[in-house]
Design a protein around this motif. Structure first.
Motif, PDB file in Angstrom:
ATOM      1  N   LYS B  11     -32.062   6.349 -82.620  1.00  0.00           N
ATOM      2  CA  LYS B  11     -31.136   6.633 -83.719  1.00  0.00           C
ATOM      3  C   LYS B  11     -30.484   7.969 -83.432  1.00  0.00           C
ATOM      4  O   LYS B  11     -31.217   8.837 -83.695  1.00  0.00           O
ATOM      5  CB  LYS B  11     -31.718   6.271 -84.989  1.00  0.00           C
ATOM      6  CG  LYS B  11     -30.622   6.044 -85.986  1.00  0.00           C
ATOM      7  CD  LYS B  11     -29.861   4.905 -86.046  1.00  0.00           C
ATOM      8  CE  LYS B  11     -29.075   4.590 -87.326  1.00  0.00           C
ATOM      9  NZ  LYS B  11     -27.908   3.426 -87.167  1.00  0.00           N
ATOM     10  N   ILE B  12     -29.411   8.315 -83.955  1.00  0.00           N
ATOM     11  CA  ILE B  12     -28.713   9.572 -84.099  1.00  0.00           C
ATOM     12  C   ILE B  12     -27.917   9.472 -85.420  1.00  0.00           C
ATOM     13  O   ILE B  12     -26.904   8.551 -85.524  1.00  0.00           O
ATOM     14  CB  ILE B  12     -27.533   9.994 -82.855  1.00  0.00           C
ATOM     15  CG1 ILE B  12     -28.408   9.976 -81.575  1.00  0.00           C
ATOM     16  CG2 ILE B  12     -27.074  11.236 -83.198  1.00  0.00           C
ATOM     17  CD1 ILE B  12     -27.692  10.389 -80.403  1.00  0.00           C
ATOM     18  N   ILE B  13     -28.046  10.149 -86.228  1.00  0.00           N
ATOM     19  CA  ILE B  13     -27.427  10.578 -87.492  1.00  0.00           C
ATOM     20  C   ILE B  13     -26.939  12.061 -87.884  1.00  0.00           C
ATOM     21  O   ILE B  13     -27.510  12.822 -87.157  1.00  0.00           O
ATOM     22  CB  ILE B  13     -28.038   9.978 -88.834  1.00  0.00           C
ATOM     23  CG1 ILE B  13     -29.454  10.582 -88.884  1.00  0.00           C
ATOM     24  CG2 ILE B  13     -28.325   8.456 -88.494  1.00  0.00           C
ATOM     25  CD1 ILE B  13     -30.294  10.101 -90.054  1.00  0.00           C
ATOM     26  N   GLU B  14     -25.866  12.169 -88.841  1.00  0.00           N
ATOM     27  CA  GLU B  14     -25.978  13.384 -89.447  1.00  0.00           C
ATOM     28  C   GLU B  14     -26.731  13.867 -90.304  1.00  0.00           C
ATOM     29  O   GLU B  14     -27.209  12.776 -91.219  1.00  0.00           O
ATOM     30  CB  GLU B  14     -24.264  13.471 -89.722  1.00  0.00           C
ATOM     31  CG  GLU B  14     -23.429  13.310 -88.566  1.00  0.00           C
ATOM     32  CD  GLU B  14     -21.927  13.433 -88.913  1.00  0.00           C
ATOM     33  OE1 GLU B  14     -21.036  13.299 -87.923  1.00  0.00           O
ATOM     34  OE2 GLU B  14     -21.595  13.585 -90.026  1.00  0.00           O
ATOM     35  N   LYS B  15     -26.988  14.942 -90.812  1.00  0.00           N
ATOM     36  CA  LYS B  15     -27.757  15.333 -91.928  1.00  0.00           C
ATOM     37  C   LYS B  15     -27.192  14.760 -93.262  1.00  0.00           C
ATOM     38  O   LYS B  15     -25.877  14.792 -93.189  1.00  0.00           O
ATOM     39  CB  LYS B  15     -27.880  16.908 -92.125  1.00  0.00           C
ATOM     40  CG  LYS B  15     -26.710  17.596 -91.999  1.00  0.00           C
ATOM     41  CD  LYS B  15     -26.829  19.125 -92.122  1.00  0.00           C
ATOM     42  CE  LYS B  15     -25.700  19.974 -92.184  1.00  0.00           C
ATOM     43  NZ  LYS B  15     -25.902  21.479 -91.996  1.00  0.00           N
ATOM     44  N   ARG B  16     -27.941  14.733 -94.094  1.00  0.00           N
ATOM     45  CA  ARG B  16     -27.790  13.766 -95.529  1.00  0.00           C
ATOM     46  C   ARG B  16     -27.441  12.676 -95.351  1.00  0.00           C
ATOM     47  O   ARG B  16     -27.013  11.705 -96.352  1.00  0.00           O
ATOM     48  CB  ARG B  16     -26.371  14.670 -96.131  1.00  0.00           C
ATOM     49  CG  ARG B  16     -26.608  15.942 -96.442  1.00  0.00           C
ATOM     50  CD  ARG B  16     -25.536  16.704 -97.300  1.00  0.00           C
ATOM     51  NE  ARG B  16     -24.447  17.086 -96.563  1.00  0.00           N
ATOM     52  CZ  ARG B  16     -24.153  17.993 -95.800  1.00  0.00           C
ATOM     53  NH1 ARG B  16     -25.261  18.968 -95.867  1.00  0.00           N
ATOM     54  NH2 ARG B  16     -23.325  18.296 -94.977  1.00  0.00           N
ATOM     55  N   GLN B  17     -27.078  11.751 -94.288  1.00  0.00           N
ATOM     56  CA  GLN B  17     -27.200  10.387 -93.963  1.00  0.00           C
ATOM     57  C   GLN B  17     -28.385  10.013 -94.276  1.00  0.00           C
ATOM     58  O   GLN B  17     -29.553  10.528 -94.384  1.00  0.00           O
ATOM     59  CB  GLN B  17     -26.533  10.091 -92.783  1.00  0.00           C
ATOM     60  CG  GLN B  17     -25.144  10.336 -92.586  1.00  0.00           C
ATOM     61  CD  GLN B  17     -24.711   9.577 -91.346  1.00  0.00           C
ATOM     62  OE1 GLN B  17     -25.073   9.532 -90.233  1.00  0.00           O
ATOM     63  NE2 GLN B  17     -23.236   9.388 -91.172  1.00  0.00           N
ATOM     64  N   SER B  18     -28.549   8.411 -94.358  1.00  0.00           N
ATOM     65  CA  SER B  18     -29.769   7.887 -94.695  1.00  0.00           C
ATOM     66  C   SER B  18     -30.105   6.952 -93.455  1.00  0.00           C
ATOM     67  O   SER B  18     -29.220   6.606 -92.291  1.00  0.00           O
ATOM     68  CB  SER B  18     -29.589   6.673 -95.972  1.00  0.00           C
ATOM     69  OG  SER B  18     -28.798   5.891 -95.757  1.00  0.00           O
ATOM     70  N   VAL B  19     -31.479   6.675 -93.188  1.00  0.00           N
ATOM     71  CA  VAL B  19     -31.663   5.935 -91.885  1.00  0.00           C
ATOM     72  C   VAL B  19     -33.039   4.993 -92.318  1.00  0.00           C
ATOM     73  O   VAL B  19     -33.835   5.307 -93.055  1.00  0.00           O
ATOM     74  CB  VAL B  19     -31.940   6.797 -90.648  1.00  0.00           C
ATOM     75  CG1 VAL B  19     -33.241   7.762 -90.812  1.00  0.00           C
ATOM     76  CG2 VAL B  19     -32.018   5.905 -89.366  1.00  0.00           C
ATOM     77  N   ALA B  20     -33.071   3.843 -91.813  1.00  0.00           N
ATOM     78  CA  ALA B  20     -34.260   3.000 -91.918  1.00  0.00           C
ATOM     79  C   ALA B  20     -34.874   2.612 -90.378  1.00  0.00           C
ATOM     80  O   ALA B  20     -34.075   2.207 -89.556  1.00  0.00           O
ATOM     81  CB  ALA B  20     -33.953   1.766 -92.512  1.00  0.00           C
ATOM     82  N   PHE B  21     -36.056   2.555 -90.440  1.00  0.00           N
ATOM     83  CA  PHE B  21     -36.734   1.982 -89.368  1.00  0.00           C
ATOM     84  C   PHE B  21     -37.641   0.676 -89.676  1.00  0.00           C
ATOM     85  O   PHE B  21     -38.144   0.646 -90.716  1.00  0.00           O
ATOM     86  CB  PHE B  21     -37.548   3.220 -88.734  1.00  0.00           C
ATOM     87  CG  PHE B  21     -37.183   4.299 -88.568  1.00  0.00           C
ATOM     88  CD1 PHE B  21     -37.519   5.715 -89.462  1.00  0.00           C
ATOM     89  CD2 PHE B  21     -35.960   4.749 -88.001  1.00  0.00           C
ATOM     90  CE1 PHE B  21     -37.179   6.855 -89.150  1.00  0.00           C
ATOM     91  CE2 PHE B  21     -35.320   6.034 -87.924  1.00  0.00           C
ATOM     92  CZ  PHE B  21     -36.059   7.228 -88.401  1.00  0.00           C
ATOM     93  N   TRP B  22     -37.866  -0.043 -88.681  1.00  0.00           N
ATOM     94  CA  TRP B  22     -38.633  -1.232 -88.802  1.00  0.00           C
ATOM     95  C   TRP B  22     -39.746  -1.352 -87.975  1.00  0.00           C
ATOM     96  O   TRP B  22     -39.726  -0.964 -86.644  1.00  0.00           O
ATOM     97  CB  TRP B  22     -37.495  -2.636 -88.674  1.00  0.00           C
ATOM     98  CG  TRP B  22     -38.201  -3.888 -88.895  1.00  0.00           C
ATOM     99  CD1 TRP B  22     -38.591  -4.237 -90.010  1.00  0.00           C
ATOM    100  CD2 TRP B  22     -38.645  -4.615 -87.807  1.00  0.00           C
ATOM    101  NE1 TRP B  22     -39.105  -5.778 -89.708  1.00  0.00           N
ATOM    102  CE2 TRP B  22     -39.292  -5.825 -88.235  1.00  0.00           C
ATOM    103  CE3 TRP B  22     -38.570  -4.451 -86.357  1.00  0.00           C
ATOM    104  CZ2 TRP B  22     -39.732  -6.996 -87.568  1.00  0.00           C
ATOM    105  CZ3 TRP B  22     -38.986  -5.576 -85.564  1.00  0.00           C
ATOM    106  CH2 TRP B  22     -39.782  -6.584 -86.144  1.00  0.00           C
ATOM    107  N   CYS B  23     -40.835  -2.087 -88.378  1.00  0.00           N
ATOM    108  CA  CYS B  23     -41.944  -2.160 -87.717  1.00  0.00           C
ATOM    109  C   CYS B  23     -42.638  -3.479 -87.936  1.00  0.00           C
ATOM    110  O   CYS B  23     -42.851  -4.130 -89.099  1.00  0.00           O
ATOM    111  CB  CYS B  23     -43.042  -1.021 -87.896  1.00  0.00           C
ATOM    112  SG  CYS B  23     -44.632  -1.473 -87.338  1.00  0.00           S
ATOM    113  N   ASN B  24     -43.044  -4.182 -86.844  1.00  0.00           N
ATOM    114  CA  ASN B  24     -43.789  -5.449 -86.835  1.00  0.00           C
ATOM    115  C   ASN B  24     -45.184  -5.205 -86.386  1.00  0.00           C
ATOM    116  O   ASN B  24     -45.035  -5.137 -85.015  1.00  0.00           O
ATOM    117  CB  ASN B  24     -43.049  -6.683 -86.434  1.00  0.00           C
ATOM    118  CG  ASN B  24     -43.557  -8.087 -86.813  1.00  0.00           C
ATOM    119  OD1 ASN B  24     -44.450  -8.276 -87.243  1.00  0.00           O
ATOM    120  ND2 ASN B  24     -42.669  -9.086 -86.736  1.00  0.00           N
ATOM    121  N   PRO B  25     -46.168  -5.247 -87.020  1.00  0.00           N
ATOM    122  CA  PRO B  25     -47.538  -4.994 -86.285  1.00  0.00           C
ATOM    123  C   PRO B  25     -48.037  -6.131 -85.603  1.00  0.00           C
ATOM    124  O   PRO B  25     -47.371  -7.315 -85.537  1.00  0.00           O
ATOM    125  CB  PRO B  25     -48.299  -4.779 -87.667  1.00  0.00           C
ATOM    126  CG  PRO B  25     -47.784  -5.729 -88.690  1.00  0.00           C
ATOM    127  CD  PRO B  25     -46.094  -5.671 -88.419  1.00  0.00           C
TER     128      PRO B  25
END
Lengths: 111, 114
Positions: B11-25
């Motif tokens: 994932k590449i984003i600019e500063k001040r943006q938001s981001v979410a990551f997902w995990c399935n164990p």
């Protein structure tokens, strides 16, 4: 703060050579783990040592836990290019089952 | 047995943006961990869940990071707003019991903040 220091940080050797990686702390850990991490992947557990002075062998890899359970070493005999990767030690804090990772040793084995 | 799944991988984003990551164990694993691994360093624990409860979030920068595991299975880690120093690989791991020595790691999400 419990810190784990690994040395060396980088190691580049020729295939067939032997090497030793060290993991040291001023803190006592209930157990210590060694992981190998390849680029683009998560760490994979190699071994867990629990008892002070314990030695475990995994093919050409020999792991030792210090008598005082503050340090550990990983020795690789006759290194092969497939051993290339980032080697991480991690100490387990019993009270919280939290792992504290060292900064890693990046190993490159040249054919 | 399927391993720990994570998305996205990059994932590449600019500063001040938001981001979410997902995990399935791994199926049946009650304990889930999120780690941050900055280039050249070992993983640092951000948060640990036991089922859907938080066991340890002492190193989570709570002013910008949040994580949840609502149904005790998969989990989401969010950063809002992102800073340049958040550039890192975010690793998810799971273990079968809180007393287990062995943690199984996913492949990670590499975040670049520009």
């Amino acid at each position: 703060t419990q810190l784990l220091k690994q040395s060396p940080q980088f190691l580049s050797i020729q295939e067939g050579e032997n090497l030793t990686v060290y993991c040291n702390s001023s803190s006592v850990f209930s157990s210590l783990q060694w992981y190998r991490q390849e680029p683009g992947e998560g760490p994979v557990l190699l071994v867990t040592v629990v008892t002070g002075g314990e030695v475990k062998k995994l093919k050409r890899l020999t792991f030792q836990f210090g008598d005082a359970r503050k340090d550990s070493s990983l020795h690789i005999t006759a290194a092969q290019p497939g051993d290339t990767g980032l080697y991480l030690c991690a100490g387990l804090i019993d009270s919280s089952y939290k792992l504290i990772f060292g900064s890693g040793t990046r190993l490159l084995v040249r054919p | 047995e399927a391993g720990v799944a994570q998305s996205p991988r990059y994932k590449i984003i600019e500063k001040r943006q938001s981001v979410a990551f997902w995990c399935n164990p791994i199926s049946g694993h009650a304990t889930l961990y999120w780690y941050q691994q900055i280039l050249g360093q070992g993983p640092k624990l951000l948060i640990q869940f036991q089922n859907n409860g938080v066991v340890d979030d002492s190193q989570l920068p709570k002013d910008r990071f949040s994580a949840e595991r609502l149904k005790g299975v998969d989990s989401t880690l969010k950063i809002q707003p992102a800073k340049l120093e958040d550039s890192a690989v975010y690793l998810c791991a799971s273990s079968g019991r809180i007393t287990s020595y062995e943690q199984y790691f996913g492949p990670g999400t590499r975040l670049t903040v520009t």
